[in-house]
Design a protein around this motif. Structure first.
Motif, PDB file in Angstrom:
ATOM      1  N   LEU A  43      78.323 -19.543 -51.320  1.00 42.68           N
ATOM      2  CA  LEU A  43      77.587 -18.466 -51.961  1.00 42.68           C
ATOM      3  C   LEU A  43      77.127 -18.846 -53.359  1.00 42.68           C
ATOM      4  O   LEU A  43      76.099 -18.375 -53.837  1.00 42.68           O
ATOM      5  N   GLU A  44      77.875 -19.716 -54.021  1.00 41.79           N
ATOM      6  CA  GLU A  44      77.465 -20.178 -55.339  1.00 41.79           C
ATOM      7  C   GLU A  44      76.510 -21.349 -55.244  1.00 41.79           C
ATOM      8  O   GLU A  44      76.103 -21.925 -56.239  1.00 41.79           O
ATOM      9  N   ASP A  45      76.144 -21.718 -53.996  1.00 38.25           N
ATOM     10  CA  ASP A  45      75.186 -22.787 -53.753  1.00 38.25           C
ATOM     11  C   ASP A  45      75.696 -24.140 -54.201  1.00 38.25           C
ATOM     12  O   ASP A  45      74.938 -25.011 -54.581  1.00 38.25           O
ATOM     13  N   HIS A 148      73.638 -17.690 -45.682  1.00 32.08           N
ATOM     14  CA  HIS A 148      74.455 -17.548 -46.884  1.00 32.08           C
ATOM     15  C   HIS A 148      73.576 -17.518 -48.136  1.00 32.08           C
ATOM     16  O   HIS A 148      73.811 -16.733 -49.063  1.00 32.08           O
ATOM     17  N   ARG A 149      72.580 -18.370 -48.170  1.00 34.58           N
ATOM     18  CA  ARG A 149      71.701 -18.420 -49.343  1.00 34.58           C
ATOM     19  C   ARG A 149      70.876 -17.140 -49.473  1.00 34.58           C
ATOM     20  O   ARG A 149      70.682 -16.620 -50.564  1.00 34.58           O
ATOM     21  N   CYS A 151      71.787 -14.251 -48.355  1.00 35.04           N
ATOM     22  CA  CYS A 151      72.764 -13.233 -48.741  1.00 35.04           C
ATOM     23  C   CYS A 151      73.033 -13.289 -50.247  1.00 35.04           C
ATOM     24  O   CYS A 151      73.076 -12.261 -50.930  1.00 35.04           O
ATOM     25  N   SER A 152      73.204 -14.513 -50.759  1.00 31.39           N
ATOM     26  CA  SER A 152      73.482 -14.680 -52.180  1.00 31.39           C
ATOM     27  C   SER A 152      72.323 -14.198 -53.039  1.00 31.39           C
ATOM     28  O   SER A 152      72.497 -13.467 -54.019  1.00 31.39           O
ATOM     29  N   ALA A 156      72.328 -10.838 -55.422  1.00 34.88           N
ATOM     30  CA  ALA A 156      72.066 -10.910 -56.863  1.00 34.88           C
ATOM     31  C   ALA A 156      70.982  -9.918 -57.262  1.00 34.88           C
ATOM     32  O   ALA A 156      71.073  -9.269 -58.310  1.00 34.88           O
TER      33      ALA A 156
END
Length: 276
Positions: A43-45, A148-149, A151-152, A156
């Protein structure tokens, strides 16, 4: 770490990332923390190199590209290998693709079934079963990472300057919901973590002191179907079961963890040691 009753457990990944805290009381808790750490890394890439190397479900060519990218210190192109469609717009899956079928189970593609005029395209999965292709969702590594990206990024946007009147904010909220729904189906880590969190909450609603949760697997299943838990301490300790559907098993509390697990796995058959 440590000895005897003071022993604690920590973790270290294949990529050399070390547990940042002082340790937890059980191996199960350490594994659970590691799952959350890996989810946070995605999630934090941050490039989850260890997860990439261990992804054994990709087709051979995709796995080779993944390993090459990891060796070079990067990540594969998330757009590579996206689902193509046939002339009718149905997904054209390839042999080796992972797909989530209409029943929510992830399976491996063997081939596309021969086209039949007037009928929907079908995909053949492991074991020979056929599923309507348009009802399946591809779940290869690159698809899960892309979700996931999304979603992140959507999360945000939803957290910053919430404004239900803003069409872009509403679109981000919808994107977040869709990405989470997909991940709950396609990503084993997310699916198990969410199920475990719900199970723990359910157990503690019935037994507020429930602790020391451990997964319970049925034979041949890769994901837990329930979690056992302990209540009280010392001689008063008893063990119960909470299912994957967040239901506290009606089989009761038992003197031994193994007895509670057997009672659940074998249909709640009468077992010795039930707490009165």
């Amino acid at each position: 770490m440590g000895q005897g009753e003071d022993r604690t457990y920590a973790w270290v990944t294949a990529a050399g990332r070390v547990c940042p805290d002082a340790g937890v009381p059980s191996v199960v808790d350490a594994k659970r923390n590691l799952r959350h750490e890996c989810m946070a890394a995605v999630l934090e890439d941050r490039p989850p190199a260890d997860a990439l190397v261990l992804d054994r479900f990709q087709p051979g060519d995709a796995l080779a590209r993944t390993l090459l990218a990891v060796r070079r210190g990067g990540t594969p192109d998330p757009t590579e290998g996206q689902v193509s469609t046939d002339e009718q717009g149905a997904p054209a899956f390839r042999r080796g693709d992972k797909v989530v079928c209409a029943d929510g189970v992830t399976r491996t593609v063997e081939a596309m079934a021969p086209a039949v005029t007037g009928e929907s395209a079908r995909v053949v999965v492991e074991g020979g079963a056929e599923w309507i292709a348009e009802n399946c969702r591809r779940a290869n590594w690159e698809d899960v990472l892309a979700a996931h990206r999304r979603c992140s990024a959507a999360g945000a946007r939803v957290r910053s300057n919430p404004d239900p009147g803003d069409p872009k904010w509403r679109a981000a909220l919808a994107e977040l919901g869709e990405a989470l729904d997909y991940l709950q189906q396609a990503d084993t880590t997310v699916r198990v973590a969410l199920a475990e969190d719900a199970a723990r909450e359910a157990a503690r609603r019935v037994h507020p002191d429930a602790c020391r949760f451990q997964p319970v697997h049925r034979h041949g299943e890769g994901e837990p179907s329930a979690w056992s838990f302990a209540t009280a301490y010392g001689a008063a300790t008893r063990y119960g079961i909470v299912t994957r559907l967040a239901e506290v098993s009606p089989v009761g509390l038992y003197e031994y963890r193994t007895t509670a697990e057997r009672a659940f796995l074998y249909g709640g058959q009468q077992a010795a040691g039930v707490a009165g």
